[in-house]
Write an enzyme that holds these catalytic residues in place. Structure first.
Site, PDB file in Angstrom:
ATOM      1  N   ARG A   1      36.861   3.110   3.361  1.00 31.60           N
ATOM      2  CA  ARG A   1      35.762   2.181   3.636  1.00 31.60           C
ATOM      3  C   ARG A   1      35.969   1.475   4.972  1.00 31.60           C
ATOM      4  O   ARG A   1      37.027   1.618   5.605  1.00 31.60           O
ATOM      5  CB  ARG A   1      35.645   1.191   2.488  1.00 31.60           C
ATOM      6  CG  ARG A   1      36.956   0.552   2.180  1.00 31.60           C
ATOM      7  CD  ARG A   1      37.162   0.082   0.765  1.00 31.60           C
ATOM      8  NE  ARG A   1      37.183   1.040  -0.298  1.00 31.60           N
ATOM      9  CZ  ARG A   1      36.739   0.780  -1.523  1.00 31.60           C
ATOM     10  NH1 ARG A   1      36.257  -0.408  -1.814  1.00 31.60           N
ATOM     11  NH2 ARG A   1      36.793   1.682  -2.471  1.00 31.60           N
TER      12      ARG A   1
ATOM     13  N   ASP B   1      34.354  -4.347   2.730  1.00 32.41           N
ATOM     14  CA  ASP B   1      35.243  -3.562   1.870  1.00 32.41           C
ATOM     15  C   ASP B   1      34.465  -2.725   0.863  1.00 32.41           C
ATOM     16  O   ASP B   1      35.046  -1.871   0.186  1.00 32.41           O
ATOM     17  CB  ASP B   1      36.236  -4.477   1.141  1.00 32.41           C
ATOM     18  CG  ASP B   1      35.549  -5.596   0.377  1.00 32.41           C
ATOM     19  OD1 ASP B   1      34.926  -6.445   1.029  1.00 32.41           O
ATOM     20  OD2 ASP B   1      35.638  -5.626  -0.863  1.00 32.41           O
TER      21      ASP B   1
ATOM     22  N   ARG C   1      42.333  -2.990  -9.022  1.00 35.88           N
ATOM     23  CA  ARG C   1      42.290  -2.490 -10.404  1.00 35.88           C
ATOM     24  C   ARG C   1      41.921  -1.013 -10.448  1.00 35.88           C
ATOM     25  O   ARG C   1      41.543  -0.506 -11.501  1.00 35.88           O
ATOM     26  CB  ARG C   1      41.282  -3.304 -11.224  1.00 35.88           C
ATOM     27  CG  ARG C   1      39.874  -3.272 -10.670  1.00 35.88           C
ATOM     28  CD  ARG C   1      38.915  -4.012 -11.576  1.00 35.88           C
ATOM     29  NE  ARG C   1      37.590  -4.071 -11.014  1.00 35.88           N
ATOM     30  CZ  ARG C   1      36.515  -4.530 -11.652  1.00 35.88           C
ATOM     31  NH1 ARG C   1      36.641  -4.959 -12.886  1.00 35.88           N
ATOM     32  NH2 ARG C   1      35.345  -4.575 -11.069  1.00 35.88           N
TER      33      ARG C   1
ATOM     34  N   LYS D   1      39.272   3.408 -12.535  1.00 37.50           N
ATOM     35  CA  LYS D   1      38.971   2.011 -12.243  1.00 37.50           C
ATOM     36  C   LYS D   1      39.196   1.199 -13.510  1.00 37.50           C
ATOM     37  O   LYS D   1      38.502   1.386 -14.526  1.00 37.50           O
ATOM     38  CB  LYS D   1      37.519   1.882 -11.764  1.00 37.50           C
ATOM     39  CG  LYS D   1      37.157   0.501 -11.247  1.00 37.50           C
ATOM     40  CD  LYS D   1      35.773   0.514 -10.612  1.00 37.50           C
ATOM     41  CE  LYS D   1      35.397  -0.845 -10.055  1.00 37.50           C
ATOM     42  NZ  LYS D   1      34.064  -0.827  -9.415  1.00 37.50           N
TER      43      LYS D   1
END
Length: 503
Positions: A189, A261, A99, A119
């Site tokens: 990440r 993550d 998203r 976001k």
């Protein structure tokens, strides 16, 4: 509705779009989905300054169309990042920006690189069965949470703005939509590398690692030997992670969902969900109601940091040595340094919180005994350390501000006697020590009930509490007597607040 390109030079930043240039398998091109009638909710002048955006002009001309994704800034090339992750210790496969859509990365006038991400801007190739939207409630929490940590000097993603819309979003109930503009030097990440490893795309590890090193660790990029360069980078990631988690522990912050993550390779606090700042000290505190097994309790965060680093190192083993067995041994040896790096960082922060200038034997035990006493009494973490700064080193002086935080007053007095003995003559300057301690022990934190107040008002169309809280949390170490109520103990009703992964 279709997305159009914004022509105002207000948003004509120095876009570089390095992620878009890399393309797949790391990034997929993705346009935001237009949303109905976006409106402004909050705007952060501090982050605008980082991006060379004229905040006054943005408010005057309006920012909702651009920061909702309805209008693209000229020169931006939006993408969604592809990554995987271990969630609650189990490999979850491909996850990705479900998203979140990164408009691009830009360079400010000082040569600093920032990704700018929306976001809640709509579906991406990684949305799976989700709607790609965010709700006002969670967006406010991330806006305030990230800025609260920034005010505390803790590495974090930043928040530029919140844009709202009355478009409905279906969660446990029907809620209204919101889009958060998130800003960070990089949003890569641990899971970014894990995805490539599990896909056995080993040749694609180096380009992503090289991009991180070149853009964020140029001093390491100068190392000519590839294996040595990547090993030095791993050392840096380990140090940054250890330092970050020590920062969290020192202010009583619990992330809540420390999946791989959600772990930044730059050591940033990333992905604010059911996070929380501790009220009553409880080393086994679970801030995430979804975490039924207590994997991500406050006390386990340091160990989880090491576990997550183990998954990261496993993912990049092909970069550490030509032979697999040698790479495994090198990776294990590098990970051995985490515990000592964390211990050094944590003890340094806790010694500073106690007002100790230099480390000495027995300091770790002094810290541990205080935390044990606080846990037994349920003393407030933030208020107890702040009150300690008001206590004189003189044995006969009153210690009421500190003692009043404890049920076991005799136990608190006994600990104070040990602390005063440790201070000794060299650190007995009360005024100077008070200044030092108040620079590391905040008076104001984002307590859950304060965030809840802001959310409830915002859901009724009043966004003033978001701005007020943000202003207070920008200066958490200052007395701010006009806002003293924001430092009081939480009310009884706040004990019933429950946060889950949907938060």
């Amino acid at each position: 509705m279709s997305v159009v390109t914004e022509q105002s030079d207000l948003w004509a930043l120095d876009w570089r779009n390095r992620a878009a240039a890399m393309g797949m398998p790391w990034y997929a091109p993705q346009q935001p989905s237009a949303i109905e009638a976006p409106y402004p909710v909050a705007f952060n002048d501090d982050v605008a300054a980082l991006l060379d955006i004229d905040a006054e002009r943005a408010r005057r001309e309006g920012y909702a169309e651009v920061l909702s994704g309805n209008r693209l800034p000229p020169g931006a090339e939006p993408v969604a990042h592809r990554y995987g992750g271990h969630q609650f210790g189990i490999w979850a496969g491909q996850l990705g920006d479900g998203r979140a859509i990164t408009l691009g990365d830009m360079v400010n006038a000082r040569g600093q690189v920032y990704d700018i991400q929306l976001k809640g801007a709509g579906k991406t190739p990684y949305s799976r069965f989700a709607d790609g939207r965010a709700v006002l409630r969670s967006t406010i929490r991330e806006y305030l949470g990230s800025e609260a940590l920034a005010g505390l000097g803790i590495p974090t993603t930043r928040a530029l703005a919140i844009v709202g819309s009355d478009a409905p979003v279906y969660r446990e109930t029907v809620e209204t939509s919101a889009i958060l503009t998130r800003v960070a030097p990089s949003l890569v990440r641990f899971g970014s590398f894990e995805m490539l490893f599990y896909d056995r795309r080993f040749d694609d590890l180096a380009p992503l690692a090289d991009a991180v090193i070149q853009h964020h660790h140029p001093e390491l990029a100068a190392i000519e030997n590839d294996y040595e360069r990547y090993r030095a980078w791993v050392v840096r990631v380990i140090e940054l992670t250890a330092s970050l988690i020590a920062d969290w522990q020192a202010v009583g912050f619990c992330h809540g969902v420390l999946n791989t993550d959600n772990m930044s390779v730059l050591g940033l606090t990333l992905d604010y969900g059911p996070f929380g700042f501790m009220d009553s000290f409880d080393p086994d505190w679970i801030c995430n109601h979804t975490d039924e097994a207590g994997r991500y309790t406050y006390n386990r965060q340091p160990a989880i940091g090491l576990w997550n680093l183990g998954r990261f190192v496993q993912a990049i083993l092909p970069l550490l040595a030509e032979e697999p067995d040698a790479a495994v041994e090198i990776g294990q040896n590098l990970l051995e340094d985490y515990r000592s790096a964390y211990d050094r960082a944590y003890q340094a922060r806790m010694q500073a919180k106690l007002g100790l200038v230099e480390a000495a034997e027995g300091d770790a035990e002094l810290v541990a005994s205080l935390l044990k006493l606080m846990a037994r009494d349920g003393a407030d973490f933030t208020r107890s350390f702040r009150a300690l700064g008001e206590v004189s080193a003189a044995p006969s002086a009153s210690a009421a501000p500190f003692i009043d935080e404890f049920v076991d007053r005799e136990g608190a007095e006994a600990w104070l006697a040990d602390w005063r003995a440790r201070l000794g003559e060299a650190e007995a300057d009360d005024a100077a020590r008070r200044v030092r301690m108040h620079l590391v022990n905040p008076k104001y934190i984002l307590r859950n009930y304060l965030a809840q107040h802001a959310i409830e008002r915002a859901e009724n169309g009043d966004y003033s509490e978001i701005e007020r809280l943000h202003a207070i949390l920008r200066r958490p170490f200052d007395e701010q007597p006009e806002h003293a109520d924001y430092a009081r103990l939480p009310p009884d009703w706040a004990r019933g607040l429950v946060l889950s992964c949907s938060s």
